[in-house]
Design a protein around this motif. Structure first.
Motif, PDB file in Angstrom:
ATOM      1  N   GLU A  34      -2.224   5.245 -10.404  1.00 27.57           N
ATOM      2  CA  GLU A  34      -1.990   5.872  -9.104  1.00 27.57           C
ATOM      3  C   GLU A  34      -0.780   5.202  -8.466  1.00 27.57           C
ATOM      4  O   GLU A  34      -0.854   4.079  -7.973  1.00 27.57           O
ATOM      5  CB  GLU A  34      -3.226   5.756  -8.223  1.00 27.57           C
ATOM      6  CG  GLU A  34      -4.431   6.486  -8.804  1.00 27.57           C
ATOM      7  CD  GLU A  34      -5.610   6.500  -7.860  1.00 27.57           C
ATOM      8  OE1 GLU A  34      -5.384   6.553  -6.625  1.00 27.57           O
ATOM      9  OE2 GLU A  34      -6.754   6.438  -8.333  1.00 27.57           O
ATOM     10  N   THR A  35       0.339   5.895  -8.434  1.00 25.28           N
ATOM     11  CA  THR A  35       1.625   5.259  -8.141  1.00 25.28           C
ATOM     12  C   THR A  35       1.777   4.806  -6.693  1.00 25.28           C
ATOM     13  O   THR A  35       2.650   4.004  -6.401  1.00 25.28           O
ATOM     14  CB  THR A  35       2.770   6.227  -8.482  1.00 25.28           C
ATOM     15  OG1 THR A  35       2.610   7.440  -7.728  1.00 25.28           O
ATOM     16  CG2 THR A  35       2.779   6.546  -9.963  1.00 25.28           C
ATOM     17  N   ALA A  36       0.967   5.290  -5.778  1.00 26.98           N
ATOM     18  CA  ALA A  36       1.086   4.893  -4.380  1.00 26.98           C
ATOM     19  C   ALA A  36       0.092   3.804  -3.987  1.00 26.98           C
ATOM     20  O   ALA A  36       0.072   3.378  -2.832  1.00 26.98           O
ATOM     21  CB  ALA A  36       0.904   6.099  -3.464  1.00 26.98           C
ATOM     22  N   VAL A  37      -0.730   3.354  -4.934  1.00 26.26           N
ATOM     23  CA  VAL A  37      -1.792   2.389  -4.619  1.00 26.26           C
ATOM     24  C   VAL A  37      -1.381   0.993  -5.070  1.00 26.26           C
ATOM     25  O   VAL A  37      -1.026   0.774  -6.234  1.00 26.26           O
ATOM     26  CB  VAL A  37      -3.120   2.791  -5.292  1.00 26.26           C
ATOM     27  CG1 VAL A  37      -4.202   1.755  -5.019  1.00 26.26           C
ATOM     28  CG2 VAL A  37      -3.560   4.171  -4.793  1.00 26.26           C
ATOM     29  N   PHE A  38      -1.424   0.052  -4.113  1.00 28.30           N
ATOM     30  CA  PHE A  38      -1.083  -1.338  -4.374  1.00 28.30           C
ATOM     31  C   PHE A  38      -2.059  -2.239  -3.627  1.00 28.30           C
ATOM     32  O   PHE A  38      -2.678  -1.825  -2.632  1.00 28.30           O
ATOM     33  CB  PHE A  38       0.340  -1.656  -3.912  1.00 28.30           C
ATOM     34  CG  PHE A  38       1.415  -0.885  -4.624  1.00 28.30           C
ATOM     35  CD1 PHE A  38       2.083  -1.434  -5.710  1.00 28.30           C
ATOM     36  CD2 PHE A  38       1.781   0.385  -4.197  1.00 28.30           C
ATOM     37  CE1 PHE A  38       3.071  -0.730  -6.366  1.00 28.30           C
ATOM     38  CE2 PHE A  38       2.776   1.101  -4.847  1.00 28.30           C
ATOM     39  CZ  PHE A  38       3.422   0.541  -5.933  1.00 28.30           C
ATOM     40  N   TYR A  39      -2.154  -3.481  -4.099  1.00 30.33           N
ATOM     41  CA  TYR A  39      -3.040  -4.471  -3.494  1.00 30.33           C
ATOM     42  C   TYR A  39      -2.246  -5.743  -3.197  1.00 30.33           C
ATOM     43  O   TYR A  39      -1.276  -6.070  -3.894  1.00 30.33           O
ATOM     44  CB  TYR A  39      -4.192  -4.811  -4.440  1.00 30.33           C
ATOM     45  CG  TYR A  39      -5.094  -3.653  -4.771  1.00 30.33           C
ATOM     46  CD1 TYR A  39      -6.289  -3.458  -4.084  1.00 30.33           C
ATOM     47  CD2 TYR A  39      -4.763  -2.755  -5.778  1.00 30.33           C
ATOM     48  CE1 TYR A  39      -7.125  -2.395  -4.390  1.00 30.33           C
ATOM     49  CE2 TYR A  39      -5.583  -1.689  -6.088  1.00 30.33           C
ATOM     50  CZ  TYR A  39      -6.772  -1.514  -5.391  1.00 30.33           C
ATOM     51  OH  TYR A  39      -7.596  -0.465  -5.694  1.00 30.33           O
TER      52      TYR A  39
END
Length: 803
Positions: A34-39
């Protein structure tokens, strides 16, 4: 106090007011598909963005027992499984309590062991098996312990086996996996003391595993690597180039090294000193997973090489002091960087980044208020500078345009002149002082002594020593009088234009622990960075008596003067061991001779709370730590100026309250996150909280705590508390065009806000304004304690008794 008072305190509410200026982030990761999901993980827990950094939300609140996160790893085989390691290897945040695991993308978390590791530098997950995990645990930073080294779990954290140990004084700091089954590990021997950081020793080294981390072989002494004492090492395999890996090594003759044969031989490619500036805090190295010639060195700046480490050029990120960089293995243009100013996302290879001004993770050192209506809040933020912001805004929320820099710097205290709250004195480390006038927007330097940091080449120390968080006090008794402290106390009668020394050296002045600062690098000795030590950290003026001042030093001495500094008396509590850090002194609002003290020995490896009270001007002291948790080291204690015996303590995990002068303590609750609290202020009926990782919070209206809440809770009786005086504020009438798709909130009337759901692509609720501090409720607040569930009808009568 029983569960009933705990439940009652949990019913209180708090609000986050900002600033939205990011704090330290040392661990970042991106979702594999999921290219817009970061942590991100750092001083404020685990956070996630689902829109490539436009908005961040906390995930770990209510699950993690410690806020500091040093390592994050997403399982490639099942991205819903995430591991978080608490504490971190940069040694500037609170200790952690082991490893947490989420099986639902971060929505919930479970503690899975390694509780005594305290500081975790890296976690790696087998890309084929989400339950096969390796943890690089540094261990205790300020003393020996056993639970450190490399640990492996084959069952998702249910059980752990230590596979690499370097004894009780060294742990593992970095792990990297190449595409051919090799795993590299760096170990580090380090000791963090109040007066110095000692990096290096026989426990530091470089290791390699060929069997998934089950066994390890030391490769530190292979050809091409430095052969003397090793300090901190960063290691990064290059999956895109067979046999290649890079290391950045703290050592005499250190720098960047490369191997092209799986670690058997090495060559130094980069010796440029800025690549390994302050290696105890950085020495991070990252490779581009799709190009083995591209390597990044993270330090105060980011340095990028496109020729296998031979030459480096600066590479811009939104903030300095860089600690982590994640690069998508499938698309090297997709990045997330972790810095001391927050996390930022790039989707174009670093040409542009998402903002870091949308993360309420600021590390605040103190809080001051100015007594206005509405009042303003001031405090210094680590690595960013000073903040001044309103406690309420006439618009719908406290926005970033209302936050101002008021001089000083990232660490020092702030003093607002009581008779002229538009004049603000602010400090920074090394003795830097300014005076700022809000009316003109002008700031001028008012240092006590020029060249405060100037050390002569022959080692002659400067005239004065100043703490990193230099203390300031504006007198409430004498107009224009301001106090500041280094190793001496200084007094100004003209708002800082001139200063006069009014005390002798009030520290232990142990030269073996304070001089000279800097880093000594040698082939056969560890690398020692001395800190500016033996300084006054706590400075307080009696709210009742003019000329009464208390001081507490970072090396454990307490003094008091009752004649404006003409004479001083040492009143150090006998209960405190030498070199205990004095955090706060709080002279009583209710009685002369009464003073409260908060101290800690965190850098001695002891997290027990040290809270003391004297009722005889410091001649004797007694403990008031009561039933505080044994690991809740306290940095601040404040006395309520209205109710005698009502105390608040800021600890490493939050705020605790006592209704009986410290005999018993209860966690405040009030919806506050688990986070270290560095300072507290009571302004009118509000409790203002400076967190070290989650910005400023306010508990609006503590009237119930000043009332009979404990008795009402214990007796389970109905209690209505007298409301505080209500203030009617002018508000700006706001209008909004029809909402954007997916956003169904609206503003109504002059002051009321209708809060409804804002749905993100993942369905999470956003019940607050994005990137802005919350305003307090309007109108009169009426608090009551209801002993059981039921229906409540509230009638409000006017002065004649008419409803």
């Amino acid at each position: 106090m029983g569960m009933s008072i705990t439940a009652a305190l949990n019913r209180l509410e708090s609000r986050m007011v900002g600033p939205f200026r990011g704090g330290m982030v040392v661990a970042v990761a991106g979702h594999p598909t999921e290219t817009a999901v970061f942590y991100m993980g750092g001083v404020g827990g685990v956070w996630r963005t689902v829109d490539a950094g436009s908005y961040w939300e906390p995930l770990s609140d209510g699950f993690l027992n410690r806020a500091s996160v040093g390592a994050l790893a997403i399982a490639q085989a099942d991205p819903n499984i995430i591991y978080a390691g608490t504490g971190h290897g940069c040694l500037r945040a609170s200790a952690g309590d082991g490893v947490y695991r989420s099986a639902d993308g971060g929505r919930t978390w479970q503690h899975v062991g390694l509780r005594d590791t305290q500081h975790i530098g890296r976690i790696r997950v087998d890309p084929r098996d989400p339950d096969d995990v390796l943890v690089a645990a540094l261990g205790h930073s300020s003393g020996p312990n056993d639970e450190r080294g490399v640990f492996r779990s084959r069952d998702g954290g249910r059980t752990w086996q230590r596979t690499l140990s370097r004894g009780s004084r060294a742990g593992a700091i970095d792990l990297s996996v190449d595409g051919e089954g090799r795993i590299y590990c760096a170990t580090w021997q380090v000791l963090l003391e109040p007066w110095a950081t000692t990096s290096g020793g026989p426990g530091s080294g470089l290791f390699r595993s060929l069997d998934g981390g089950a066994t390890w072989t030391e490769i530190s002494r292979r050809s091409g690597l430095p052969q003397g004492i090793l300090g901190r090492i960063g290691i990064a395999a290059a999956p895109a180039r067979r046999g290649r890996a890079y290391a950045i090594v703290e050592a005499a003759g250190g720098g960047v090294f490369r191997t092209d044969d799986g670690g058997d031989t090495w060559v130094r490619t980069g010796e440029h000193r800025p690549l390994w500036t302050q290696p105890y805090a950085y020495n991070h190295i990252v490779t581009d997973p799709s190009d083995g010639d591209v390597v990044y060195v993270l330090a105060q700046d980011v340095w990028r090489s496109a020729d296998a480490g031979v030459t480096f050029t600066r590479w811009a990120t939104p903030h300095g002091d860089n600690h982590d960089l994640w690069i998508d293995p499938r698309d090297s243009r997709r990045l997330i960087a972790g810095t001391d100013g927050g996390a930022a996302v790039s989707l174009n290879g670093g040409r542009s980044w998402s903002t870091i001004l949308n993360q309420p993770t600021a590390e605040m050192y103190q809080v001051r208020t100015d007594g206005r209506t509405p009042y303003r809040i001031y405090g210094a933020q680590q690595d960013v500078g000073t903040n001044g912001l309103p406690s309420r805004s006439p618009t719908r929320a406290i926005n970033r345009l209302e936050v101002e820099d008021v001089g000083g710097g990232e660490a020092g205290d702030i003093a607002v002149l009581p008779d002229d709250p538009d004049v603000i004195l602010a400090a920074d480390h090394s003795g830097y002082l300014t005076r700022y006038d809000r009316r003109s927007g002008q700031s001028r330097a008012i240092e006590i002594w020029p060249e405060a940091t100037g050390w002569a080449q022959d080692g002659t120390p400067p005239r004065y020593r100043f703490n990193f968080t230099l203390p300031l006090v504006a007198s409430r008794h004498e107009r224009g009088v301001v106090y500041a402290a280094g190793n001496h106390v200084f007094r100004s009668t003209d708002r800082g234009d001139t200063w006069r020394q009014i005390s002798p050296d009030l520290t232990r002045n142990d030269r073996s622990k304070s001089w000279p600062p800097g880093t000594a690098i040698g082939v056969d000795t560890p690398f020692v960075r001395k800190l500016n030590y033996a300084t006054i950290h706590a400075l307080a003026e009696s709210p009742r008596r003019k000329g009464v001042l208390w001081t507490g030093s970072d090396d454990g001495r307490v003094h008091v003067t009752r004649d404006r500094g003409r004479t001083w008396k040492e009143v150090t509590p006998k209960q405190l061991a030498p070199f205990t850090w004095i955090g706060t002194l709080e002279p009583s609002h209710h009685a002369d001779g009464v003073c409260y003290l908060a101290a800690h020995r965190i850098k001695h490896g002891d997290e027990r709370p040290l809270l003391l009270r004297s009722s005889d001007g410091g001649r004797t002291w007694r403990s008031i730590a009561g039933d505080l948790p044994s690991d809740a080291a306290a940095r601040v204690v404040r006395e309520d100026p209205v109710r005698k015996g009502l105390l608040f303590a800021g600890t490493e995990t939050g705020v605790h309250v006592s209704f009986d002068d410290g005999a018993h303590w209860t966690r405040l609750g009030a919806g506050l996150p688990t986070v270290p609290v560095r300072d507290l202020a009571i302004e009118g009926d509000d409790l203002v909280i400076a967190t070290h990782g989650r910005a400023f919070w306010i508990v609006d209206d503590i009237s119930p705590l000043r009332g009979d809440l404990p008795r009402a809770a214990a007796a389970r009786t109905l209690q209505v508390f007298a409301p505080r005086t209500a203030v009617r504020y002018h508000a700006v009438r706001l209008y909004r065009k029809p909402p954007l798709p997916g956003h169904n909130w609206r503003i109504e009337g002059a002051t009321s806000v209708t809060w409804t759901e804002i749905t993100t692509p993942h369905g999470e609720r956003r019940d607050h304004f994005i990137d802005a501090g919350q305003n307090p409720p309007d109108g009169a607040l009426v608090w009551f304690h209801l002993p059981a569930e039921g229906t409540v009808a509230v009638e409000v009568a006017d002065a004649r008794g008419r409803v």
